[in-house]
Design a protein around this motif. Sequence first.
Motif, PDB file in Angstrom:
ATOM      1  N   ALA A  69       0.844  -1.192   0.000  1.00  0.00           N
ATOM      2  CA  ALA A  69       0.000   0.000   0.000  1.00  0.00           C
ATOM      3  C   ALA A  69       0.881   1.243   0.000  1.00  0.00           C
ATOM      4  O   ALA A  69       1.852   1.336   0.748  1.00  0.00           O
ATOM      5  N   MET A  70       0.522   2.194  -0.837  1.00  0.00           N
ATOM      6  CA  MET A  70       1.311   3.419  -0.946  1.00  0.00           C
ATOM      7  C   MET A  70       0.780   4.484   0.011  1.00  0.00           C
ATOM      8  O   MET A  70      -0.415   4.541   0.294  1.00  0.00           O
ATOM      9  N   GLU A  71       1.688   5.318   0.499  1.00  0.00           N
ATOM     10  CA  GLU A  71       1.344   6.361   1.475  1.00  0.00           C
ATOM     11  C   GLU A  71       1.422   7.732   0.806  1.00  0.00           C
ATOM     12  O   GLU A  71       2.514   8.240   0.538  1.00  0.00           O
ATOM     13  N   PHE A  72       0.273   8.331   0.564  1.00  0.00           N
ATOM     14  CA  PHE A  72       0.243   9.609  -0.152  1.00  0.00           C
ATOM     15  C   PHE A  72       0.891  10.737   0.640  1.00  0.00           C
ATOM     16  O   PHE A  72       1.454  11.660   0.067  1.00  0.00           O
ATOM     17  N   LYS A  73       0.836  10.651   1.966  1.00  0.00           N
ATOM     18  CA  LYS A  73       1.396  11.736   2.779  1.00  0.00           C
ATOM     19  C   LYS A  73       2.916  11.796   2.697  1.00  0.00           C
ATOM     20  O   LYS A  73       3.523  12.764   3.131  1.00  0.00           O
ATOM     21  N   PHE A  74       3.534  10.764   2.150  1.00  0.00           N
ATOM     22  CA  PHE A  74       4.990  10.765   2.016  1.00  0.00           C
ATOM     23  C   PHE A  74       5.363  11.303   0.625  1.00  0.00           C
ATOM     24  O   PHE A  74       5.360  10.574  -0.364  1.00  0.00           O
TER      25      PHE A  74
END
Lengths: 287, 292
Positions: free
Chosen positions: A130-135
């Motif tokens: 899962a990718m973390e948009f906040k990063f």
Amino acid sequence: MAWFTRKEEKIGEPAPPEQRTVKTEGIFAKCENEDCGTTIYRKDLRANLSVCPQCGYHFRLSARDRLAMLFDNGEYEERDAGVAPTDPLGFVDKSPYRDRLIKSQRETGLLDAIIVGEGRLMGRSIVIAAMEFKFIGGSMGSVVGEKITRAIEHCIDERLPLVIVSCSGGARMQEGVLSLMQMAKISAALARLDDARLPFISLLTNPTTGGVTASFAMLGDLNIAEPGAIIGFAGARVIEQTIRQKLPKGFQRSEFLLEHGMLDAVVDRRELREFIASALLFTGPDP
Amino acid sequence: MISDESGVNQEKAGIRMTSREAESVGSEPIERVQLARHERRPYAMEIIERVFTQFVELHGDRRFRDDPAIVGGWAVFEERPVMVIAHQKGRHVRERQARNFGMPKPDGYRKALRLMLLASKFRRPIFTLIDTPGAFPGIDAEERGQAEAIAVNLREMARLESPIIVTVTGEGGSGGALAIGVGDVVLMMENSVYSVISPEGCSAILWKDSSRAPEAAAHLKITAEDLLALGVIDAVVPEPPGGAHLDWDLASDYLRTSWREALERIERMSPEELRAARYSKFRAMGRFEERL
């Protein structure tokens, strides 16, 4: 003796009336869909997987919440958690890339914009990234490329199905052409996964654009998206500037892509686990 | 000469230069960008007619249309039948528009893939020539799946059974370049550039100011020497003094020599060996560290 003792001599002066507010952040959330704007009790929102109970708007999930939502009982083992970014180009724009990394790492508690987990989904062993948009906007640099590639290779070695949840603005500029090459690296690994006849389900969430869409996110055996997600290759602003035209309503939304034949299905978050489980029943590998 | 001005520009842009960069022709990265985009730079067809014989152009993606921003067809390279696929820019106003300034739509990438699969079926070597500002950003391109077209090419090129030689001849514009850029040998002409985003685009996003392009060009590390140092390409093809635009014949001779060497290195490898080596090549790309 009083039951309570006052630590401070005097209670502070009351705030003047114009500064008096009721603090409801943390208790209530407002639906981000402008046409809805419903105030939702945060507990209810969480219980509803961060989907507005009124209009069905899908709030963005963090990578941690995403994995917790997909795996049985929210339990999984994290893979390759120690893969960390460097600053291969010594990149400096308004602030140095190194500082941006440290800031994002502090804010998210992650080393880079992805978490890979291995666990069970409705009883079946599975790897989910899962990718973390906040990063840094969920951008793909060397670490994202490496962790996804390792996840694919692990799936081949252990004959496991793979789900990647994309949420990204595309390739990470601060790692230059090395970010671009992650597209080729991951796609090459997906060719091997394909040769091994193992399933890859790509879940596109809001937003999925640029080099992420133009590589693994569009290479699923199944490409599915959450409702209302922005999905595309070029950003809307770039397109408007290039062709000097207003973009049609709903352009680059999940439903637009579905209509144009680019997605297998748009799936409500609350039905995702059932959908994936059903897909794996079709594709195998048989448990 | 372009390098004569570099001192001035350097000061103006405030760019720090390494001595290695300062020594080369058109030493500032932004000047390389200008050379790569030079209106007299040899485009694919001019190179093809000088290096190959019997080029026969093939058209269409069998889906929707023939995209003029990508040309492809069989040709003969030093007595060997090969497939050539290239971005094609236009030389004059009308042709530029017809070729969409070398910016392919999905149909172009699908045509490229169709021709590459044809070559793979008959085990013929594939040459790709990259020269594009990028894949076209437009409504029709999005509707027909620009991202999907690029993505599929990346996956399929990784497992083609032909030897593949990739050469960036001008602008290597991001995903639109990489979509025909997965190969066994990857070369760049001396004054070409290859980047994840254009310096102008990067400057507009990160500095909120497109005038910072020279700085962005320097930071993005987009020159042939940079990419060689980063392990992304295998070799740099020299250009005539001052740049390929000054002597198309000599520029083509240098390409022929580099391609001969490259092909001799890989043409006897089996499809399995090629695919394994290609995988390892791209697998190794990227920089990161392991923390416990």
